[in-house]
Design an enzyme around this catalytic site. Structure first.
Site, PDB file in Angstrom:
ATOM      1  N   HIS A  14     -11.910 -10.040   6.140  1.00  0.00           N
ATOM      2  CA  HIS A  14     -13.133 -10.280   5.371  1.00  0.00           C
ATOM      3  C   HIS A  14     -14.003 -11.287   6.116  1.00  0.00           C
ATOM      4  O   HIS A  14     -13.635 -11.817   7.156  1.00  0.00           O
ATOM      5  CB  HIS A  14     -12.819 -10.771   3.949  1.00  0.00           C
ATOM      6  CG  HIS A  14     -12.443 -12.211   3.842  1.00  0.00           C
ATOM      7  ND1 HIS A  14     -12.538 -12.936   2.688  1.00  0.00           N
ATOM      8  CD2 HIS A  14     -11.956 -13.085   4.763  1.00  0.00           C
ATOM      9  CE1 HIS A  14     -12.145 -14.167   2.881  1.00  0.00           C
ATOM     10  NE2 HIS A  14     -11.777 -14.290   4.119  1.00  0.00           N
ATOM     11  N   CYS A  33     -15.498 -19.222   8.059  1.00  0.00           N
ATOM     12  CA  CYS A  33     -15.277 -18.027   7.231  1.00  0.00           C
ATOM     13  C   CYS A  33     -16.454 -17.061   7.312  1.00  0.00           C
ATOM     14  O   CYS A  33     -16.352 -15.923   6.877  1.00  0.00           O
ATOM     15  CB  CYS A  33     -15.044 -18.415   5.777  1.00  0.00           C
ATOM     16  SG  CYS A  33     -13.489 -19.252   5.549  1.00  0.00           S
ATOM     17  N   HIS A  39     -12.356 -12.092  10.029  1.00  0.00           N
ATOM     18  CA  HIS A  39     -11.042 -12.707  10.229  1.00  0.00           C
ATOM     19  C   HIS A  39     -10.145 -12.189   9.108  1.00  0.00           C
ATOM     20  O   HIS A  39     -10.632 -11.601   8.146  1.00  0.00           O
ATOM     21  CB  HIS A  39     -11.127 -14.238  10.203  1.00  0.00           C
ATOM     22  CG  HIS A  39     -11.521 -14.771   8.866  1.00  0.00           C
ATOM     23  ND1 HIS A  39     -12.829 -14.838   8.451  1.00  0.00           N
ATOM     24  CD2 HIS A  39     -10.795 -15.233   7.830  1.00  0.00           C
ATOM     25  CE1 HIS A  39     -12.879 -15.333   7.223  1.00  0.00           C
ATOM     26  NE2 HIS A  39     -11.655 -15.576   6.816  1.00  0.00           N
ATOM     27  N   HIS A  41      -6.402 -12.354   6.521  1.00  0.00           N
ATOM     28  CA  HIS A  41      -5.410 -13.168   5.815  1.00  0.00           C
ATOM     29  C   HIS A  41      -4.229 -12.289   5.423  1.00  0.00           C
ATOM     30  O   HIS A  41      -4.397 -11.091   5.191  1.00  0.00           O
ATOM     31  CB  HIS A  41      -5.987 -13.756   4.526  1.00  0.00           C
ATOM     32  CG  HIS A  41      -7.110 -14.714   4.756  1.00  0.00           C
ATOM     33  ND1 HIS A  41      -6.908 -15.995   5.201  1.00  0.00           N
ATOM     34  CD2 HIS A  41      -8.453 -14.567   4.618  1.00  0.00           C
ATOM     35  CE1 HIS A  41      -8.080 -16.600   5.311  1.00  0.00           C
ATOM     36  NE2 HIS A  41      -9.039 -15.757   4.975  1.00  0.00           N
ATOM     37  N   ASP A  79      -4.830  -3.064   1.648  1.00  0.00           N
ATOM     38  CA  ASP A  79      -3.939  -3.353   2.769  1.00  0.00           C
ATOM     39  C   ASP A  79      -4.459  -2.756   4.077  1.00  0.00           C
ATOM     40  O   ASP A  79      -4.779  -1.565   4.140  1.00  0.00           O
ATOM     41  CB  ASP A  79      -2.535  -2.812   2.466  1.00  0.00           C
ATOM     42  CG  ASP A  79      -1.513  -3.346   3.445  1.00  0.00           C
ATOM     43  OD1 ASP A  79      -1.645  -4.503   3.878  1.00  0.00           O
ATOM     44  OD2 ASP A  79      -0.572  -2.591   3.780  1.00  0.00           O
ATOM     45  N   HIS A  80      -4.568  -3.594   5.098  1.00  0.00           N
ATOM     46  CA  HIS A  80      -5.091  -3.212   6.415  1.00  0.00           C
ATOM     47  C   HIS A  80      -6.531  -2.701   6.349  1.00  0.00           C
ATOM     48  O   HIS A  80      -6.943  -1.855   7.152  1.00  0.00           O
ATOM     49  CB  HIS A  80      -4.174  -2.203   7.111  1.00  0.00           C
ATOM     50  CG  HIS A  80      -2.885  -2.803   7.564  1.00  0.00           C
ATOM     51  ND1 HIS A  80      -1.902  -3.201   6.685  1.00  0.00           N
ATOM     52  CD2 HIS A  80      -2.423  -3.120   8.789  1.00  0.00           C
ATOM     53  CE1 HIS A  80      -0.889  -3.712   7.361  1.00  0.00           C
ATOM     54  NE2 HIS A  80      -1.177  -3.686   8.641  1.00  0.00           N
ATOM     55  N   GLU A 126      -4.314 -16.914  -0.665  1.00  0.00           N
ATOM     56  CA  GLU A 126      -5.002 -16.488   0.563  1.00  0.00           C
ATOM     57  C   GLU A 126      -4.380 -17.139   1.793  1.00  0.00           C
ATOM     58  O   GLU A 126      -4.259 -16.514   2.843  1.00  0.00           O
ATOM     59  CB  GLU A 126      -6.481 -16.839   0.476  1.00  0.00           C
ATOM     60  CG  GLU A 126      -7.299 -16.265   1.604  1.00  0.00           C
ATOM     61  CD  GLU A 126      -8.750 -16.705   1.524  1.00  0.00           C
ATOM     62  OE1 GLU A 126      -9.615 -15.845   1.382  1.00  0.00           O
ATOM     63  OE2 GLU A 126      -9.013 -17.923   1.609  1.00  0.00           O
TER      64      GLU A 126
HETATM   65 NI    NI Z   1     -11.059 -16.045   4.912  1.00  0.00          NI
END
Ligand code: NI
Length: 137
Positions: A14, A33, A39, A41, A79-80, A126
């Site tokens: 995200h 961010c 990037h 998580h 997911d992914h 997160e």
């Molecule tokens: Ni983030």
């Protein structure tokens, strides 16, 4: 009343930014961010359900059913994936942990209620140091 929690995990990319803000304003508010190239998580999602114990099964909710609901409605979609671009229930929304937890709650609530239980809480972690809790209020 008893509470039961199921954990599921997903990995997703995200960024936090607003199209209607300048790059400088985004950087000032969201820091790294807001990096344009995303990037990721490793999220942990804890779904807490409450209800009365069924005297026949001894369950509040069948955990297999709960796992299926979480995977079908939420984690398979995340997911992914890229939270900003790929996830139907996050379209047009900020991809913050807070907003993601609220939207996950909305996705799960009606499906859990179909099984005769109530959704009590979403806990979305997160990072090691950050998590949010949402009770639907
Ligand atoms: Ni983030």
């Amino acid at each position: 009343m008893i509470y039961i929690t199921r954990r599921e995990r997903f990995n997703a990319a995200h960024k936090l930014f607003r199209e209607d803000w300048s790059d400088e304003q985004n950087l000032e508010t969201f820091g790294k961010c807001s990096n344009p190239n995303w990037h990721g998580h490793n999220y942990e999602l804890f779904v807490t359900v409450k209800g009365e114990v069924n005297p026949e099964t001894g369950f509040v909710i069948d955990l297999k059913a709960l796992k299926n609901i979480i995977c079908t409605q939420v984690t398979n979609k995340l997911d992914h994936r890229n939270v900003n671009l790929d996830v139907d229930f996050m379209k047009g929304k900020m991809a913050s942990t807070e907003v993601l937890a609220i939207e996950i709650f909305k996705q799960l609530k009606p499906h859990i209620e179909q099984h005769g239980a109530a959704l009590h809480k979403i806990l979305l972690r997160e990072t090691e140091n950050n998590y949010v809790e949402y009770y639907g209020e």
